[in-house]
Design a protein around this motif. Structure first.
Motif, short mmCIF file in Angstrom:
data_model
loop_
_atom_site.label_atom_id
_atom_site.label_comp_id
_atom_site.label_asym_id
_atom_site.label_seq_id
_atom_site.Cartn_x
_atom_site.Cartn_y
_atom_site.Cartn_z
N LEU A 832 79.24 -74.78 -70.27
CA LEU A 832 78.75 -73.48 -69.82
C LEU A 832 79.63 -72.33 -70.35
N GLU A 833 80.91 -72.57 -70.32
CA GLU A 833 81.81 -71.53 -70.81
C GLU A 833 81.61 -71.30 -72.30
N MET A 834 81.30 -72.38 -72.96
CA MET A 834 81.10 -72.29 -74.40
C MET A 834 79.91 -71.38 -74.74
N VAL A 835 78.87 -71.49 -73.91
CA VAL A 835 77.70 -70.67 -74.22
C VAL A 835 77.79 -69.28 -73.60
N GLY A 836 78.89 -68.99 -72.88
CA GLY A 836 79.11 -67.62 -72.44
C GLY A 836 79.04 -67.38 -70.95
N TYR A 837 78.86 -68.43 -70.17
CA TYR A 837 78.85 -68.24 -68.72
C TYR A 837 80.27 -68.22 -68.17
N GLU A 838 80.38 -67.52 -67.08
CA GLU A 838 81.64 -67.56 -66.34
C GLU A 838 81.46 -68.63 -65.28
N VAL A 839 82.42 -69.54 -65.10
CA VAL A 839 82.20 -70.71 -64.23
C VAL A 839 83.23 -70.77 -63.12
N ILE A 840 82.72 -70.94 -61.87
CA ILE A 840 83.61 -71.27 -60.77
C ILE A 840 83.25 -72.71 -60.40
N ALA A 841 84.15 -73.64 -60.70
CA ALA A 841 83.83 -75.05 -60.50
C ALA A 841 84.53 -75.58 -59.25
N VAL A 842 83.73 -76.16 -58.33
CA VAL A 842 84.34 -76.78 -57.14
C VAL A 842 83.80 -78.21 -57.00
N ALA A 843 84.47 -79.05 -56.15
CA ALA A 843 84.13 -80.48 -56.07
C ALA A 843 83.29 -80.81 -54.85
N SER A 844 83.12 -79.84 -53.92
CA SER A 844 82.34 -80.19 -52.72
C SER A 844 81.69 -78.94 -52.14
N GLY A 845 80.80 -79.14 -51.22
CA GLY A 845 80.09 -78.06 -50.55
C GLY A 845 81.06 -77.21 -49.73
N GLU A 846 81.97 -77.93 -49.04
CA GLU A 846 82.94 -77.20 -48.22
C GLU A 846 83.76 -76.23 -49.08
N GLU A 847 84.16 -76.76 -50.23
CA GLU A 847 84.97 -75.93 -51.15
C GLU A 847 84.17 -74.70 -51.59
N ALA A 848 82.89 -74.93 -51.87
CA ALA A 848 82.03 -73.85 -52.36
C ALA A 848 81.90 -72.74 -51.32
N THR A 849 81.79 -73.14 -50.05
CA THR A 849 81.65 -72.11 -49.02
C THR A 849 82.94 -71.36 -48.80
N GLY A 850 84.05 -71.96 -49.31
CA GLY A 850 85.34 -71.31 -49.07
C GLY A 850 85.80 -70.37 -50.17
N ILE A 851 85.02 -70.19 -51.19
CA ILE A 851 85.48 -69.32 -52.29
C ILE A 851 85.34 -67.84 -51.87
N PRO A 852 86.11 -66.98 -52.49
CA PRO A 852 86.06 -65.55 -52.09
C PRO A 852 84.66 -64.96 -52.27
N GLN A 853 84.37 -63.94 -51.42
CA GLN A 853 83.06 -63.28 -51.47
C GLN A 853 82.84 -62.59 -52.81
N GLU A 854 83.97 -61.99 -53.29
CA GLU A 854 83.88 -61.29 -54.57
C GLU A 854 84.75 -61.97 -55.59
N PRO A 855 84.46 -62.05 -56.80
CA PRO A 855 83.19 -61.63 -57.39
C PRO A 855 82.10 -62.61 -57.02
N SER A 856 80.93 -62.08 -56.71
CA SER A 856 79.84 -62.95 -56.25
C SER A 856 79.23 -63.72 -57.41
N PRO A 857 78.92 -64.99 -57.17
CA PRO A 857 78.27 -65.78 -58.24
C PRO A 857 76.78 -65.40 -58.35
#
Lengths: 944, 96
Positions: A832-857
């Motif tokens: 994804l990064e190669m084609v130009g996306y910015e990526v926030i990668a996490v390993a679980s749902g819990e982790e995903a809910t814990g990421i900062p509000q900003e910058p929003s995905p």
């Protein structure tokens, strides 16, 4: 010694002595020469000489014979010497010394018989006469004397006949005395005398009048005393005036009888009945019969006859009339219709039974027309029949028809009809007896119905005797076993159907149960006429006769073949389900693995600095795609699919199958795929088509244990498309070929085949409206051609175009990647990064809910199967935080239901392993708010 | 000589005299035992038919004449000695 020899000169005495001596010596010599074994010798002139010993023997034999005769005679015989002394007696005399008083008791020889007679007790007169008679024979030269005398014993009356004859012609020679028991003869004579006496007594005493008439003089010679009693006139009057008896005759009968009597005197025959009037004024009926007595010239000289009082008989005849009348009263009471019709079918007589049955009153029916009252109006043919019988057509003695009751009910009557004729023979009507058979008919109908029901029953049924001989069967039995009635009736059911699968104990258990009077229920394997075995459920019920003995068995059979087949299919399905679940689990892991590889291969290809490396990346992608296809096939094959038809390219199906087959077929079998230039579109279920081809191919493989060529071919002809699977294996004979599509039929070894393969193929093909043509010859391989109806007007599916790196570049936005597999996560991140996306990668749902509000995905790319919060729940929570978040979900394997949920929510879905181009297009589609599925079609991908 | 050939006998006897009766009994016993179902016996009483005996040249009774199978054999006597009789009739081979 010749009679003609001249007298000899010498002393005749000497000559006689000398001749005797010669004779003696001659005989002796003859005896010696013949060793005593010869009876006669003869000379050449035929003069036979009986040797003396033989002469003696013959004489002895003759004497013995005569003695035997004497002894066998029932008469008592004694020989007396001239003085009357007994010199010999026969056996009968000896054995019954006391039977006759004229026989001396004890040993009789030597006793003077004359003295015995003279001193005899009892009938002394008889004894004296006997002695006198014997003397007369002994001394007076009388040739024979006989005397019959009685000698009654205390228990019976006996008579004897004494016969005395001289012993020889010599008058002094003695006498033969013989006593013969003549009791029987004497008795029969006495009987005769008694019967004569009885006849006289009877003639004098019985009530019939006997008479004897002299026809020449017309005089009555005899008339029995009964005349006086019956006629009330004296016999004397008839003797004086032969016509006196006519005075007694009733005046009405007199002229007729007088004439008959006068005529009878000339013919000799009298026969007439008449009345007489007795002096007391009473009348009696008489019958006179007379018969001629003829002299030797045949002329009638007398008439003998009898006049009998027949008053009683006449009265009895009167009574007969009476009893006939009573009989008809009886007929009136029996449970039979009695009916008389005249020529116009008007009722002239009917009995009460008809009235009781129909509810009519007698006065309402007599004189009325039978057909109007009793016959249903639709039976007009009966009326015509009656009319034609009256006109003389042959008459119907038996028929059955319905009659109406007063209330309108119907009864079925069986009739016996007789025509009534006048004295001139003209038909004047009918007389009928009718039997109400309504109940019988109803019973018969019911039985018929029951029998029809049994015949129509789907269950096979038989009835056997107590020793299992089949006496009845229904058509379903023939259907089940193949035996016709002719073959099965009389056969022993156990011998006919026994498969030999069950041991003796099994049958003994059945026998014990049913002979104990109980029903047996159970399952067993039996044998059809063609030798095939089949499973059946049976209920055998004993039937008892009136005496309570078991006389028959009824067996109801249910064919379990279909049920067993379904059970097996169910088991197979369950097995497939299990395999499918296993495959699904493996596929999930495997697809994740492939996904990581796929992503990295794509990066490799896109980032490759050299053409050589780029090619390696491309090749890796190709091989990974094949791996993905393999898991896909495995899932399809194992999953129990509901039929899900869509337009399919048969060519593609054959190709897909061949890919999977390369892993299932050993290397000594070459796989050849022949494709057709035409587009072969069918309407079908892809998974099932795969199963058809795989099953056929696996059979082909098993037919080639020593290797060969397996050809998969697709083609079309005459509006139909086909796929073929051909092998170069063992082939099949005709019998095998006929049965291959039957469930559970297998030629494979135990444990190698289910016997279901071809049956499933058959089922699927039929479901698709197609058929299977089989060509096979023993030793030269088999070819299965699956022919299916063509589905026209469908375009060829698009062929994927490999994506070029630059056209994919330029992706923008922030992607929240949730993926528990680290390899997959990092590979996708890199891609994804190669084609130009910015990526926030996490390993679980819990982790995903814990990421900062900003910058929003902007986008969520999440695996569906995660530990902890997962799938839709996770999406919901994240969208609460970032309402504009676009969703793309991915999975190595998800259930059909979950998948449809996902698309219902409007989320994009990616099936792992996915191509890089698929990923980019799905992300773009999500960003652009396209409907799910649109992105899956590469055709919708904007082409730069 | 065929095993199945039929033996034809004529026995001349003198009425009921003892030797004749013995000869009849012996002959029938022998035939029953050794010639079952293949013999015919004719009995001729010389008292009744003296001419036949003369014609056949029979001068003593009892005399047995075997006509078939050939050769013709004559045996005079009661036939009480079985063994010599069998030999004379050619039946020796069937004894035992």
């Amino acid at each position: 010694m010749s009679p003609g020899a001249p007298p000899q000169a010498r002393d005749p005495t000497d000559e006689i002595s000398s001749l005797i001596e010669t004779l003696h010596r001659t005989e002796k010599r003859l005896e010696e020469l013949t060793a005593g074994e010869v009876d006669t010798v003869a000379d050449h002139e035929g003069r036979t000489f009986l040797l003396r010993r033989a002469q003696d023997q013959l004489r002895l034999a003759e004497a013995a014979r005569q003695n035997a005769i004497l002894n066998a005679l029932p008469a008592h015989i004694a020989l007396l010497d001239p003085q009357g002394v007994i010199i010999s007696v026969n056996e009968t005399w000896r054995r019954f010394p006391r039977a006759n008083m004229l026989q001396a008791p004890g040993h009789p020889i030597g006793i003077n018989y004359l003295q015995v007679c003279e001193s005899a007790m009892g009938d002394a007169c008889g004894a004296e006469k006997a002695a006198e008679g014997i003397r007369s024979v002994l001394y007076s030269g009388i040739k024979s004397f006989s005397l019959e005398y009685s000698c009654h014993s205390p228990t019976e009356r006996r008579w004897f006949l004494l016969t005395v004859t001289p012993l020889a012609d010599d008058r002094r020679g003695g006498a033969v005395v013989m006593h013969t028991d003549v009791t029987a003869h004497r008795q029969s004579e006495e009987n005769l005398r008694a019967s004569e006496l009885r006849f006289r007594q009877m003639a004098e005493n019985i009530r019939d009048v006997f008479f004897l008439i002299d026809t020449e003089t017309n005089r009555v010679l005899y008339i029995s005393p009964a005349y006086e009693e019956i006629f009330g006139r004296s016999c004397e009057s008839v003797y004086t005036n032969p016509y006196a008896w006519t005075d007694a005759i009733h005046p009405d009968d007199l002229p007729r009888i007088y004439e008959a009597y006068t005529r009878g005197l000339s013919t000799g025959k009298l026969e007439y009945e008449y009345r007489i009037v007795r002096p007391d004024g009473s009348t009696r009926w008489m019958e006179t019969r007379g018969f001629p007595v003829r002299d030797e010239t045949g002329k009638t000289v007398r008439i003998t006859g009898v006049a009998e009082d027949i008053t009683h008989r006449k009265e009895a005849a009167q009574e007969l009339h009476e009893s006939e009348r009573r009989f008809s009263d009886v007929l009136g009471n029996v449970e039979l219709i009695s009916l008389m019709l005249d020529r116009e079918a008007n009722i002239t007589y009917c009995n009460d039974y008809l009235l009781r049955m129909t509810g009519w009153q007698r006065e309402d029916v007599i004189g009325k027309n039978w057909f109007d009252l009793f016959i249903p109006s639709d039976a007009s043919d009966l009326k015509a029949l009656f009319a034609s019988v009256m006109e003389g057509t042959p008459h119907v003695s038996h028929l059955e028809n319905e009659i109406l009751t007063h209330a309108g009910g119907k009864r079925q009557i069986r009739w016996s009809n007789t025509l009534l004729r006048s004295n001139s023979g003209k038909v004047i009507g009918t007389a009928s007896i009718g039997d109400d058979i309504t109940e019988n008919m109803e019973r018969e109908t019911k039985l018929l119905l029951q029998s029809k029901a049994l015949n129509a029953a789907a269950n096979a049924m038989i009835i056997t005797t107590h020793d299992f001989k089949i006496v009845w069967m229904n058509p379903a039995f023939t259907e089940l076993t193949g035996y016709t009635e002719a073959e099965a009736l009389g056969a022993n059911a156990r011998e006919l159907l026994g498969s030999g699968v069950h041991d003796r104990a099994f049958y003994e258990n059945i026998t014990d149960t049913i002979f104990a009077g109980e029903s047996w229920r159970g399952e067993m394997t039996n044998r059809r006429k063609d030798g095939r075995f089949y499973p059946e459920a049976q209920i055998i019920t004993p039937v008892k006769d009136k005496e309570g003995r078991i006389s028959h068995f009824i067996a109801i059979k249910t064919d379990l073949t279909a049920q067993r087949q379904m059970e097996a299919q169910l088991r197979q399905a369950q097995k497939m389900e299990a395999v499918g679940q296993l495959a699904a689990g493996v596929a999930h892991e495997f697809n994740n693995l492939l996904q990581a590889l796929m992503s990295m291969a794509a990066i490799t290809r896109l980032r490759a600095p050299t053409a050589e490396l780029k090619k390696i990346g491309t090749e890796m992608e190709f091989q990974i795609r094949r791996g993905a296809s393999l898991t896909q096939q495995l899932l399809l094959f194992s999953r129990h699919h509901a039929i899900d038809k869509s337009e399919l390219d048969l060519q593609e199906q054959v190709h897909k199958a061949s890919v999977l087959l390369r892993r299932l077929i050993p290397e000594n079998i070459r796989i050849v795929v022949e494709s057709s230039p035409a587009i072969l579109t069918i309407d079908g279920d892809a998974a099932q088509m795969q199963q058809v081809l795989l099953n056929l191919a696996i059979n082909a493989r098993d037919a080639m244990p020593r290797g060969g060529t397996l050809t998969l071919r697709a083609g079309c002809s005459a509006g139909e498309v086909f796929a073929e699977v051909e092998d170069t294996g063992d082939g099949m004979d005709e019998a095998t070929r006929a049965r291959i599509f039957e469930p559970f039929f297998t030629t494979k070894e135990m444990g190698k085949g289910t016997g279901l393969g071809l049956a499933v193929v058959h089922g699927i093909v039929e479901e698709h409206g197609g058929r299977i043509d089989v060509e096979s010859r023993l030793g030269s391989g088999s070819r299965f051609r699956v022919v299916l109806p063509s589905a026209l007007g469908v375009s060829a599916p698009p062929i994927p175009v490999p994506a070029e790196a630059d056209e994919l570049l330029g992706g923008s936005g922030r992607v929240l990647l949730v993926e528990d597999e680290e390899g997959v996560r990092s590979a996708i991140t890199a891609l994804l990064e190669m084609v130009g996306y910015e990526v926030i990668a996490v390993a679980s749902g819990e982790e995903a809910t814990g990421i900062p509000q900003e910058p929003s995905p902007d986008l969520l790319l999440s695996d569906i199967t995660l530990p902890g919060i997962t799938g839709p729940a996770l999406v919901k929570r994240l969208q609460e935080r970032w309402p504009s978040l676009k969703i793309v979900l991915m999975s190595g394997y998800i259930e059909e239901t979950l998948r449809s949920d996902v698309s219902a929510q409007g989320w994009q879905f990616l099936q792992k392993p996915f191509e890089m181009t698929d990923l980019i297009s799905h992300l773009r589609a999500a960003q652009e708010g396209q409907a799910p599925g649109a992105a899956t079609s590469p055709a919708s991908r904007p082409v730069a | 000589m065929s095993r199945r050939s039929v033996f034809k006998f004529r026995l001349y006897v003198a009425g009921d005299s003892q030797n004749s009766l013995l000869a009849i009994a012996n002959l029938t016993t022998l035939c029953r035992a050794h010639l079952t179902d293949r013999h015919e016996i004719e009995i001729v009483d010389v008292f009744r038919e003296p001419a036949r005996a003369l014609a056949d040249g029979v001068l003593m009774t009892p005399t047995l004449v075997k006509f078939a199978p050939s050769p013709v054999r004559r045996i005079v006597g009661t036939l009480s000695q079985i063994q010599p009789v069998m030999e004379a009739l050619g039946l020796e081979s069937f004894a035992a």
